[in-house]
Design a protein around this motif. Structure first.
Motif, PDB file in Angstrom:
ATOM      1  N   ASP A 153       0.827  -1.205   0.000  1.00 47.54           N
ATOM      2  CA  ASP A 153       0.000   0.000   0.000  1.00 47.54           C
ATOM      3  C   ASP A 153       0.858   1.250   0.000  1.00 47.54           C
ATOM      4  O   ASP A 153       1.837   1.341   0.752  1.00 47.54           O
ATOM      5  CB  ASP A 153      -0.912   0.028   1.231  1.00 47.54           C
ATOM      6  N   ASN A 157      -3.791   1.177   5.224  1.00 44.50           N
ATOM      7  CA  ASN A 157      -5.061   1.204   5.950  1.00 44.50           C
ATOM      8  C   ASN A 157      -4.805   1.338   7.447  1.00 44.50           C
ATOM      9  O   ASN A 157      -3.654   1.399   7.904  1.00 44.50           O
ATOM     10  CB  ASN A 157      -5.885  -0.051   5.628  1.00 44.50           C
ATOM     11  N   LYS A 158      -5.878   1.369   8.215  1.00 45.58           N
ATOM     12  CA  LYS A 158      -5.773   1.637   9.648  1.00 45.58           C
ATOM     13  C   LYS A 158      -4.984   0.575  10.408  1.00 45.58           C
ATOM     14  O   LYS A 158      -4.453   0.849  11.485  1.00 45.58           O
ATOM     15  CB  LYS A 158      -7.166   1.776  10.254  1.00 45.58           C
ATOM     16  N   ASN A 160      -2.487  -1.091   8.830  1.00 42.60           N
ATOM     17  CA  ASN A 160      -1.221  -1.186   8.109  1.00 42.60           C
ATOM     18  C   ASN A 160      -0.971  -2.608   7.590  1.00 42.60           C
ATOM     19  O   ASN A 160       0.139  -3.140   7.670  1.00 42.60           O
ATOM     20  CB  ASN A 160      -0.050  -0.731   8.993  1.00 42.60           C
ATOM     21  N   ASP A 202     -12.291  -8.089   2.333  1.00 41.04           N
ATOM     22  CA  ASP A 202     -12.296  -6.757   1.727  1.00 41.04           C
ATOM     23  C   ASP A 202     -12.331  -6.827   0.213  1.00 41.04           C
ATOM     24  O   ASP A 202     -13.088  -6.090  -0.441  1.00 41.04           O
ATOM     25  CB  ASP A 202     -11.067  -5.963   2.182  1.00 41.04           C
ATOM     26  N   ILE A 238     -11.892  -4.168   6.673  1.00 39.70           N
ATOM     27  CA  ILE A 238     -10.877  -3.217   7.142  1.00 39.70           C
ATOM     28  C   ILE A 238     -10.905  -1.936   6.309  1.00 39.70           C
ATOM     29  O   ILE A 238     -10.843  -0.836   6.848  1.00 39.70           O
ATOM     30  CB  ILE A 238      -9.468  -3.862   7.083  1.00 39.70           C
ATOM     31  N   GLU A 239     -10.999  -2.086   4.998  1.00 42.16           N
ATOM     32  CA  GLU A 239     -10.904  -0.929   4.101  1.00 42.16           C
ATOM     33  C   GLU A 239     -12.221  -0.565   3.411  1.00 42.16           C
ATOM     34  O   GLU A 239     -12.581   0.609   3.325  1.00 42.16           O
ATOM     35  CB  GLU A 239      -9.856  -1.186   3.005  1.00 42.16           C
ATOM     36  N   ASN A 240     -12.887  -1.559   2.897  1.00 42.10           N
ATOM     37  CA  ASN A 240     -13.983  -1.310   1.950  1.00 42.10           C
ATOM     38  C   ASN A 240     -15.357  -1.211   2.615  1.00 42.10           C
ATOM     39  O   ASN A 240     -16.319  -1.842   2.188  1.00 42.10           O
ATOM     40  CB  ASN A 240     -13.977  -2.392   0.866  1.00 42.10           C
ATOM     41  N   ASP A 268     -11.138  12.961   4.508  1.00 41.54           N
ATOM     42  CA  ASP A 268     -11.114  11.513   4.626  1.00 41.54           C
ATOM     43  C   ASP A 268     -12.493  10.889   4.443  1.00 41.54           C
ATOM     44  O   ASP A 268     -12.629   9.670   4.343  1.00 41.54           O
ATOM     45  CB  ASP A 268     -10.511  11.094   5.972  1.00 41.54           C
TER      46      ASP A 268
END
Length: 324
Positions: A153, A157-158, A160, A202, A238-240, A268
């Protein structure tokens, strides 16, 4: 190679000026990056001119990251280091520079599929969909039989934890390019392939969302509904999260009016608003409520976040609605 080394040296000079907070008003010899100056990037699907403007203050960290990528490439001119320059340029929304860098990588490493994946992505950003499709198809041919390759990445993401892989990104973006052209059958085939390399929740959620919408565009509503059986509220996302909420809305487990309960002024949150906004607009469009759909698509456009996929898809829908 000599000219390109000069190119990177010129970049370092320009960025050093940024570090001292002195904005050089003169155009650099390579016409690369001048902070606070608008640079034309493309024409939208609605016919609007799209520009990039780099803020030397708010984007100082991204500028420094690009500097570091250039330094690493000068010390070790590998494919990976060259790709990172292009990725860092794209994070600054200088897609013109990113495409040029990825083209250099494609030319110097003709057997590699990674630069084609990244150049295709940025062709989508500037609405060159045919070029994007060609790159992704070539990448798919080159990566056939290769093991899953995790993609690091650039904006972690939060947790990592890198979640995506190159194969996923090739099929996912190929499907998106066809979707944006209204080539539903081709998009569907790409998303079927994408599901095979969606190796975590995700990635599955991201693929299922576009897969579902593609089936709906084809009028295959029973299959679309069956697809939602793979979605449950206990998935670990986590991300989506935006795609996840869209899918839960399609299942009737999330209220449509909650989907846009996002602060569009927060940087954000703007991407989430655009992503969820397109899904909500498309939801109303599938129900035959074109008035509501058009209003939501226009609200997405009003954010100005023109590089987001939901924004481009909203352009596509508005263009079709206006031509009906």
């Amino acid at each position: 190679m000599k000219n390109y080394w000069s190119f990177f040296m010129a970049l370092l000079v320009v960025f050093s000026a940024c570090d001292t907070k002195i904005v050089d008003k003169k155009r650099s010899t390579n016409n690369i990056i001048i902070p606070n100056e608008e640079v034309f990037q493309s024409i939208s699907l609605l016919g609007d001119s799209l520009f990039t403007k780099i803020d030397s203050s708010s984007q100082s960290m991204q500028i420094k990251n690009l500097q570091e990528a250039e330094k690493q490439y000068m010390e070790d001119p590998t494919l990976e280091n060259l790709i990172w320059i292009g990725r860092r340029e794209a994070y600054l929304s200088r897609y013109d520079l990113a495409i040029r860098t990825f083209t250099k990588a494609v030319n110097e490493f003709p057997e590699a599929f990674e630069p084609l994946r990244h150049r295709g992505h940025r062709y989508i950003s500037i609405r060159k969909l045919d070029e994007a499709i060609k790159d992704f198809q070539n990448a798919a041919d080159l990566m056939r039989g290769a093991p899953i390759q995790i993609e690091q990445d650039g904006m972690p993401n939060k947790l990592n934890i890198p979640l995506s892989n190159v194969q996923f990104n090739v099929w996912y973006h190929l499907g998106l390019a066809h979707f944006l052209k209204g080539e539903w059958d081709e998009a569907l085939e790409a998303y079927k392939n994408c599901m095979e390399v969606s190796v975590n929740d995700d990635l599955k959620i991201a693929t299922l969302d576009w897969y579902y919408m593609t089936l709906q565009k084809l009028g295959r509503n029973v299959e679309a509904k069956d697809l939602l059986s793979q979605v449950s509220s206990d998935l670990e996302i986590i991300e989506n999260d935006a795609y996840f909420k869209r899918l839960l809305m399609y299942k009737g487990e999330y209220q449509p009016e909650k989907l846009l309960n996002v602060d569009t002024q927060a940087s954000d949150q703007k991407l989430q608003y655009v992503t969820q906004g397109y899904g909500l607009g498309n939801f109303y469009l599938s129900k035959g409520d074109t008035t509501m759909a058009q209003s939501i698509f226009q609200n997405v456009i009003n954010t100005g976040y023109w590089s987001a996929f939901g924004y481009i898809a909203s352009e596509m829908e508005l263009s079709k609605l206006k031509n009906e």
